[in-house]
Design an enzyme around this catalytic site. Sequence first.
Site, PDB file in Angstrom:
ATOM      1  N   GLU A 178      -0.612  -5.884  -8.305  1.00  0.00           N
ATOM      2  CA  GLU A 178      -1.089  -4.725  -9.045  1.00  0.00           C
ATOM      3  C   GLU A 178       0.051  -4.242  -9.932  1.00  0.00           C
ATOM      4  OE1 GLU A 178      -2.430  -1.344  -6.773  1.00  0.00           O
ATOM      5  OE2 GLU A 178      -3.351  -0.432  -8.510  1.00  0.00           O
ATOM      6  N   GLY A 205       5.471   2.269  -2.592  1.00  0.00           N
ATOM      7  CA  GLY A 205       5.380   2.500  -1.151  1.00  0.00           C
ATOM      8  C   GLY A 205       4.748   1.329  -0.420  1.00  0.00           C
ATOM      9  N   HIS A 231      -3.638   5.292   4.010  1.00  0.00           N
ATOM     10  CA  HIS A 231      -3.986   5.156   2.592  1.00  0.00           C
ATOM     11  C   HIS A 231      -4.318   3.705   2.248  1.00  0.00           C
ATOM     12  CE1 HIS A 231      -3.601   6.212  -1.746  1.00  0.00           C
ATOM     13  NE2 HIS A 231      -3.228   4.945  -1.836  1.00  0.00           N
ATOM     14  N   GLU A 232      -3.449   2.798   2.621  1.00  0.00           N
ATOM     15  CA  GLU A 232      -3.680   1.388   2.266  1.00  0.00           C
ATOM     16  C   GLU A 232      -4.915   0.862   2.990  1.00  0.00           C
ATOM     17  OE1 GLU A 232      -2.022   0.664  -0.220  1.00  0.00           O
ATOM     18  OE2 GLU A 232      -0.430   2.139   0.039  1.00  0.00           O
ATOM     19  N   HIS A 247      -8.108   1.981   1.352  1.00  0.00           N
ATOM     20  CA  HIS A 247      -8.396   1.260   0.104  1.00  0.00           C
ATOM     21  C   HIS A 247      -9.369   0.104   0.342  1.00  0.00           C
ATOM     22  CE1 HIS A 247      -6.253   2.849  -3.288  1.00  0.00           C
ATOM     23  NE2 HIS A 247      -5.040   2.697  -2.795  1.00  0.00           N
ATOM     24  N   GLU A 271      -7.528   5.563  -6.672  1.00  0.00           N
ATOM     25  CA  GLU A 271      -6.350   6.264  -6.137  1.00  0.00           C
ATOM     26  C   GLU A 271      -6.646   7.716  -5.794  1.00  0.00           C
ATOM     27  OE1 GLU A 271      -4.141   4.683  -4.950  1.00  0.00           O
ATOM     28  OE2 GLU A 271      -4.127   2.770  -6.012  1.00  0.00           O
TER      29      GLU A 271
HETATM   30  N1  0A1 Z   1      -2.029   0.631  -5.163  1.00  0.00           N
HETATM   31  C1  0A1 Z   1      -0.874   0.985  -4.399  1.00  0.00           C
HETATM   32  C2  0A1 Z   1       0.303   1.377  -5.187  1.00  0.00           C
HETATM   33  C3  0A1 Z   1       0.971   0.357  -5.988  1.00  0.00           C
HETATM   34  C4  0A1 Z   1       0.807   0.350  -7.342  1.00  0.00           C
HETATM   35  C5  0A1 Z   1       1.491  -0.513  -8.148  1.00  0.00           C
HETATM   36  C6  0A1 Z   1       2.362  -1.374  -7.548  1.00  0.00           C
HETATM   37  O1  0A1 Z   1       3.082  -2.201  -8.323  1.00  0.00           O
HETATM   38  C7  0A1 Z   1       3.067  -1.966  -9.669  1.00  0.00           C
HETATM   39  C8  0A1 Z   1       2.540  -1.384  -6.190  1.00  0.00           C
HETATM   40  C9  0A1 Z   1       1.834  -0.527  -5.407  1.00  0.00           C
HETATM   41  C10 0A1 Z   1      -1.187   2.226  -3.606  1.00  0.00           C
HETATM   42  O2  0A1 Z   1      -1.851   3.108  -4.121  1.00  0.00           O
HETATM   43  O3  0A1 Z   1      -0.730   2.324  -2.500  1.00  0.00           O
HETATM   44 ZN    ZN Z   2      -3.424   3.777  -3.434  1.00  0.00          ZN
END
Ligand code: 0A1
Ligand code: ZN
Length: 850
Positions: A122, A254, A290-291, A294, A313
């Site tokens: 991501e 994180g 949180h993870e 998702h 998010e």
């Molecule tokens: N989606 C993850 C956060 C996340 C976003 C971008 C990253 O690399 C660019 C890494 C992690 C979350 O919301 O926890």
């Molecule tokens: Zn997230």
Amino acid sequence: MKDASPQTVYLSDYTPFGWQVQDVHLTFRLAPEATRVLARIHFAPNPDAPKQEFFLHGEDLTLIHAAIDGRTVSPVQSAEGLTCTVPDGPFLWECEVEIAPAKNTALEGLYMSNGMYCTQCEAEGFRKITFYPDRPDVMSVFTVRIEGEEPVKLSNGNPGKTGEGFAEWHDPWPKPAYLFALVAGDLVNHPDRFTTMNGRDVELNIWVRPGDEGKCAFGMEALKKSMKWDEDVYGREYDLDIFNIVAVDDFNMGAMENKGLNVFNSSCVLASPETSTDANFERIEAIIAHEYFHNWTGNRITCRDWFQLCLKEGLTVFRDAQFTADMRSAPVKRIEDAQMMRGRQFPEDQGPLAHPVRPESFQEINNFYTATVYEKGAEVIGMLKRLVGDEDYAKALDLYFDRHDGDAATIEDWLKVFEDATGRDLTQFKRWYSQAGTPRVSVTEDWADGTYTLTFRQVTPPTPGQPDKAPQVIPMAVGLLNPNGDEVVPTTLLEITEAEQSFRFDGLSARPVPSLLRDFSAPVVMEREASAEERAFLLAHDTDPFNRWDASQMLGIECLIAMITEGATPDTAWLDGLERVLRDTDLDPAYRALMMGTPSQAELARVLHERGHTPDPEAIWNAAETLAQFRAERWADLLPRLAAEATVEAPYSPDAEQVGKRALGAGVLALQTRLDGGKAAQAQFDSADNMTLQLTALGSLVRAGRDAEALAAFEEQWQDDRLVMDKWFGLQIGAAAPDVAVERAQALTRHAAFDWKNPNRFRAVLGGLAMHHAAFHRADGASYALLADWLIRLDDLNPQTTARMAAVFQTWTRYDEGRRALMRAALERIAAKPKLSRDTGEMVTRMLAQ
Ligand code: 0A1
Ligand code: ZN
């Protein structure tokens, strides 16, 4: 006309991809300097898309071979990807590329951390692994084969065949490429199991480096609690046979919700009482949740494009906040969230980086993982829930999961579900997604013949690209108190929709005292000229725990502002009112600990600026110090009593009750140290058997300037523990006096253990300095210069972390001319760096545009 910059992407330009991806087979032949990635992908024309050239994203890939339906092709390559002539009907794309994970310092795509292979895809990292339509609306079923000597080889989905030097994985759930993950290395697991509500037996693992096995139990419990909670509260069940979490030391954020294979920054999963603070435990519990959440809000229902990032998010942050409120204390969580909004999101919304919760254009999507998208995005959902009520919220969510499971959805889809489930028209509400900026709400009162009228006015100041704002729907939770302190009107939700709007309350026997914006019911700034007496009254009597806390915060802000701008002495009426609250043993210690806290210096700077003053960081520091000393002396009798209440006899546990007590104890120790020169802190440091007490004590010793021995002892004790050493680096800057912090930071960048390529370590030192308001804004600009030097250096290696940290300059226009010039110079120096990354370039350009 559009922005002249060719790389700007617009929401309004969305077009579906011309092909569907029917399946993806990937083979990885792992080698640090030369990993081969073989892709076999079935494409078929997408009947819903306009005709277009066949383009696959790809960056930093060496193309070895490409074929269509078995025949070699020669695509045209650019820095962004490739184009190729393809058949009219379905076809098989085969492609082999070479990549170098060991050289990947940006930590996007496939990279190495401590000898272990891992991925971060991501938002747009998959294009650094193979050529692919790397966009979230292209979803497919992935089958992965990993070849390598590493004992553990993981990917998404369920395990398939394994054998000497290989492992296969199959993920039956179609997913976008950003959720792809691969991990391989010498790892050990902390295993467990969970049985879902419909009886699916799920294998759970937390994978860590050998030696860290003892730090997984808490994370595992948090995972099981999250799985159960999502079933109980949202009816959402896990959908694979296995769920893996991996801890990685080098990670930009994180954690990451890759399907069935979450990858975590080790700081957000590894925990033990000796090495982790209560705050670490709480954060780990929240991030694991949180993870995990998702899996439904993000993975099963994903985003059509990156402009919709808040769809996953905002909702997932909202869900993890509900979880934390249920697991711990709801009022405490609400206060912490409001602190986060005011401390991080308001400055963003009020400065040059302001953007809507759903942005309409970007150059680099990585720059939009912001407090606005995440935290304001969650607040918007909280407002929606307040407006429609709990029952209709539940109905709307059931409909959302039913209707959109398997989709790449939009904010329009999300709002439509609420409209259909509740019959409400959300046209005006949608402005929360499109208008940037923090609405300011002022209020006037009228009292006549038993009728009390509140008149609200809302104004949202201009933000970049949005000079004019229309009124938003503001759910204003209000209660009214009688002069004797009784609540005469319990919490009532007023729906403000106009620029100016009045609400009447009839049949009251006396003019009431209003308690406004209860529970922080909307992310707005209340502008109300309340008297100190009225605030003190709310501090004493309000039934809403948030507003009771907020009344004290407001009094604290007024007190400090009077000290700063008029040389006033501290407000003793406030302190006496607060003392009564602190002595109330019926109140939860965690809540009293929050009550004891004063507004941060950065917060004071923001409020001073909002009120038309130029914040003077030195004056703010001095006022905060004077107030702290005054409180310590005035509360000399209270402190030992609170310290006794804060003592925990039982063995360490990070549960809400113990955490609350220790938080109260920390507040007491900070003041106590001002009276005893550090005696109590030293005693606590010497006897501490957990990191919370040890670090609190060390912080007090640093603040007292009596830290040399303790810092050395701490380093000696913890030099082999990276996560604890991050705390050591950060604390001695964050708690230092402003005149020494920058030199300390400078010296620490020369410390043998300052591994600046590790984002956690870099943030501990440079972020630690930037978060220290008075030290960062030292009048000679030494901190600005140091930050700029290091950001320039890091940009070549890790653009993402550089760009995020560059945002520390976002408030630069608030300050006096001297500081402004120095910060501008720092930003210009960064902007002028040869080969500046797109990430950092976009951030500094936006900041300098002001
Ligand atoms: N989606 C993850 C956060 C996340 C976003 C971008 C990253 O690399 C660019 C890494 C992690 C979350 O919301 O926890
Ligand atoms: Zn997230």
